[in-house]
Design a protein around this motif. Sequence first.
Motif, PDB file in Angstrom:
ATOM      1  N   SER A  95       1.230  -4.699  -2.918  1.00 15.04           N
ATOM      2  CA  SER A  95       2.598  -5.054  -2.671  1.00 15.04           C
ATOM      3  C   SER A  95       2.812  -5.534  -1.194  1.00 15.04           C
ATOM      4  O   SER A  95       2.090  -5.479  -0.149  1.00 15.04           O
ATOM      5  N   THR A  97       3.830  -9.084   1.696  1.00 16.44           N
ATOM      6  CA  THR A  97       3.296 -10.928   2.092  1.00 16.44           C
ATOM      7  C   THR A  97       2.212 -10.165   3.756  1.00 16.44           C
ATOM      8  O   THR A  97       2.423  -9.541   4.262  1.00 16.44           O
ATOM      9  N   GLU A 108      -1.994 -17.489   1.862  1.00 18.10           N
ATOM     10  CA  GLU A 108      -1.020 -16.753   1.569  1.00 18.10           C
ATOM     11  C   GLU A 108      -1.779 -15.303   0.708  1.00 18.10           C
ATOM     12  O   GLU A 108      -2.539 -15.615   0.281  1.00 18.10           O
ATOM     13  N   ARG A 110      -0.292 -12.268  -1.107  1.00 16.06           N
ATOM     14  CA  ARG A 110       1.496 -11.839  -1.562  1.00 16.06           C
ATOM     15  C   ARG A 110       0.467 -11.438  -2.954  1.00 16.06           C
ATOM     16  O   ARG A 110      -0.756 -11.205  -3.255  1.00 16.06           O
ATOM     17  N   GLY A 129       5.341 -10.013   6.264  1.00 19.28           N
ATOM     18  CA  GLY A 129       6.802  -9.187   5.971  1.00 19.28           C
ATOM     19  C   GLY A 129       7.788  -7.981   6.117  1.00 19.28           C
ATOM     20  O   GLY A 129       6.972  -7.603   7.428  1.00 19.28           O
TER      21      GLY A 129
END
Length: 142
Positions: A95, A97, A108, A110, A129
Amino acid sequence: MEVGVSRLFFSVEMFILRRYNRRRESEVVEVAILQIDFNKIEAMTFPGMNDGTGMMSARMYNDDSYRIVPTAIHPGGSIGNHKQMSGDDINYIISGTGRAICDGIEEELRPGVMHICPKGSEHSIINTGEEDLVMLTIVVKK
């Protein structure tokens, strides 16, 4: 509890599973099965791992063959750039980012993404995040 990275807590149970070869029922093969109960491993919280920023929490299992670490990099936190020496570093994102930079290539992060930093490469992981970046890290030592 705040502790140094070198202080490790773990609880491991080893089982021996006996399997019989279907072709020769007299032959027994023993297979060791490793079960790690991370609920029994004391959580560690430490600042700026590898000269990163912010805080992270982890429950770490470490032996001669594996390093397995459920990790949460808290908002604003990062694992600083470091060379991966013991084996390929496999990070599965559960969970949150973030981004990983491995040998200058940015990825990236995610949920559902796996970042792999090969042995000998350099990488860092940054939580971008507003919630924890939660991942499972597995290193099979080579």
